[in-house]
Design an enzyme around this catalytic site. Structure first.
Site, PDB file in Angstrom:
ATOM      1  N   TYR A 143       1.702   2.953  -9.306  1.00 39.89           N
ATOM      2  CA  TYR A 143       3.132   3.238  -9.347  1.00 39.89           C
ATOM      3  C   TYR A 143       3.347   4.660  -9.850  1.00 39.89           C
ATOM      4  O   TYR A 143       2.517   5.225 -10.545  1.00 39.89           O
ATOM      5  CB  TYR A 143       3.928   2.216 -10.154  1.00 39.89           C
ATOM      6  CG  TYR A 143       3.534   1.962 -11.583  1.00 39.89           C
ATOM      7  CD1 TYR A 143       3.679   2.931 -12.570  1.00 39.89           C
ATOM      8  CD2 TYR A 143       3.063   0.709 -11.975  1.00 39.89           C
ATOM      9  CE1 TYR A 143       3.368   2.673 -13.890  1.00 39.89           C
ATOM     10  CE2 TYR A 143       2.741   0.433 -13.286  1.00 39.89           C
ATOM     11  CZ  TYR A 143       2.897   1.418 -14.247  1.00 39.89           C
ATOM     12  OH  TYR A 143       2.568   1.160 -15.550  1.00 39.89           O
ATOM     13  N   CYS A 144       4.458   5.255  -9.429  1.00 42.70           N
ATOM     14  CA  CYS A 144       4.797   6.645  -9.736  1.00 42.70           C
ATOM     15  C   CYS A 144       3.612   7.580  -9.480  1.00 42.70           C
ATOM     16  O   CYS A 144       3.175   8.308 -10.364  1.00 42.70           O
ATOM     17  CB  CYS A 144       5.264   6.779 -11.188  1.00 42.70           C
ATOM     18  SG  CYS A 144       6.144   8.337 -11.531  1.00 42.70           S
ATOM     19  N   PRO A 145       3.064   7.556  -8.251  1.00 39.67           N
ATOM     20  CA  PRO A 145       1.888   8.375  -7.961  1.00 39.67           C
ATOM     21  C   PRO A 145       2.223   9.862  -7.969  1.00 39.67           C
ATOM     22  O   PRO A 145       3.324  10.269  -7.611  1.00 39.67           O
ATOM     23  CB  PRO A 145       1.486   7.912  -6.559  1.00 39.67           C
ATOM     24  CG  PRO A 145       2.760   7.439  -5.941  1.00 39.67           C
ATOM     25  CD  PRO A 145       3.545   6.822  -7.061  1.00 39.67           C
ATOM     26  N   LYS A 156      -5.949   4.220 -12.516  1.00 35.80           N
ATOM     27  CA  LYS A 156      -4.985   5.045 -13.242  1.00 35.80           C
ATOM     28  C   LYS A 156      -4.567   4.397 -14.560  1.00 35.80           C
ATOM     29  O   LYS A 156      -4.260   3.205 -14.610  1.00 35.80           O
ATOM     30  CB  LYS A 156      -3.754   5.266 -12.359  1.00 35.80           C
ATOM     31  CG  LYS A 156      -2.623   6.058 -13.010  1.00 35.80           C
ATOM     32  CD  LYS A 156      -1.511   6.280 -12.001  1.00 35.80           C
ATOM     33  CE  LYS A 156      -0.276   6.898 -12.624  1.00 35.80           C
ATOM     34  NZ  LYS A 156       0.790   7.141 -11.637  1.00 35.80           N
TER      35      LYS A 156
END
Length: 273
Positions: A143-145, A156
């Site tokens: 998420y939120c790459p 991550k």
């Protein structure tokens, strides 16, 4: 350049990790804007904070076609949404996620990559005893790459963003210290599923794959607390020769904080109702 930016003579320290559930995420974003506006005169700052059961949404998330349905999913899992005043996408915050902002003066200019590299250098020094395998680069499926996702072995555990206001830059990171990274990612996956409902949109939202995310505790195979990680951040800055002083907002900063908080509350009222 990253290390050089970290080598500030003095940091004001704002530790807000123990303020509890009454400390709302809108206050955090108002704090960073406030510190950015005064960093040129008051000096660099390090602010740390925790928010309980919060999903911070980006500006693009607020434009999802079925946002209300996505928000309902968050509420069903005991989480509250907040729309931040900067870019990026949905991020999960809870008691196992440590947030740190380095607020630095833009004297002579700080380019975007230098700010990211400063935070990367800090994190690598914080965990140098455990690993030399922290990599910066987009983790597809997280998420939120972004290009400054931090990962170990492809999973991550942190993301870095920046906010620039009035001659100051706040370099912000969330560190998933403990708990389940994949469970946090599954929550964001379910949020997007409900908020998109298969519709095509001009903006491409991430396809979240929970297995791409983990906490530092999971990745390093050792017990970690947010308190321990924050202590390591302080030690890393001290080792670079910085003086650290616990601080509170000045009278002028308190006035600015009130204005910034009102803006954040207005933004969230318009976005979330």
């Amino acid at each position: 350049m990253g290390i050089e930016l970290l080598k500030q003579e003095h940091y004001r320290i704002f530790d807000q990790t123990s303020l509890g559930t009454a400390f709302h995420a809108t206050q955090s974003f108002a704090m960073d804007d406030t510190l950015c506006a005064s960093v040129a005169t008051e000096g660099a700052a390090l602010r740390s904070w925790i928010h309980h059961e919060t999903v911070v949404l980006g500006i693009q998330d607020a434009r999802l076609p079925h946002l209300a349905d996505g928000v309902s999913v968050l509420h069903e899992h005991g989480f509250s949404p907040v729309v931040r005043n900067s870019g990026g996408l949905a991020v999960v915050l809870d008691a196992g996620v440590l947030n740190i902002s380095l607020v630095l003066p833009e004297r002579g200019g700080i380019d975007i990559d230098s700010g990211y590299e400063a935070m990367l250098a800090l994190v690598r020094r914080m965990f140098a005893q455990e690993t030399d395998a922290i990599v910066a680069g987009e983790v597809v499926g997280s998420y939120c790459p972004g290009s400054y996702d931090l990962s170990i072995a492809g999973k991550k555990f942190a993301g870095i963003s920046q906010r620039r206001v009035r001659g100051g830059v706040a370099v912000q990171i969330y560190l998933c210290v403990n708990g389940s990274g994949s469970q946090r990612a599954a929550l964001v996956r379910d949020f997007y599923a409900a908020a998109l409902q298969g519709e095509s949109t001009k903006f491409v939202y991430p396809t979240v794959v929970p297995e791409t995310m983990a906490s530092l505790e999971e990745l390093l195979g050792t017990s970690l607390t947010v308190e321990e990680c924050l202590r390591r951040a302080y030690e890393a800055l001290l080792a670079l020769g910085a003086a650290l002083t616990p601080a509170t907002l000045t009278e002028l900063e308190n006035e600015r904080f009130g204005v910034n908080l009102s803006r954040m509350l207005d933004r969230n009222e318009k976005a979330l109702g």
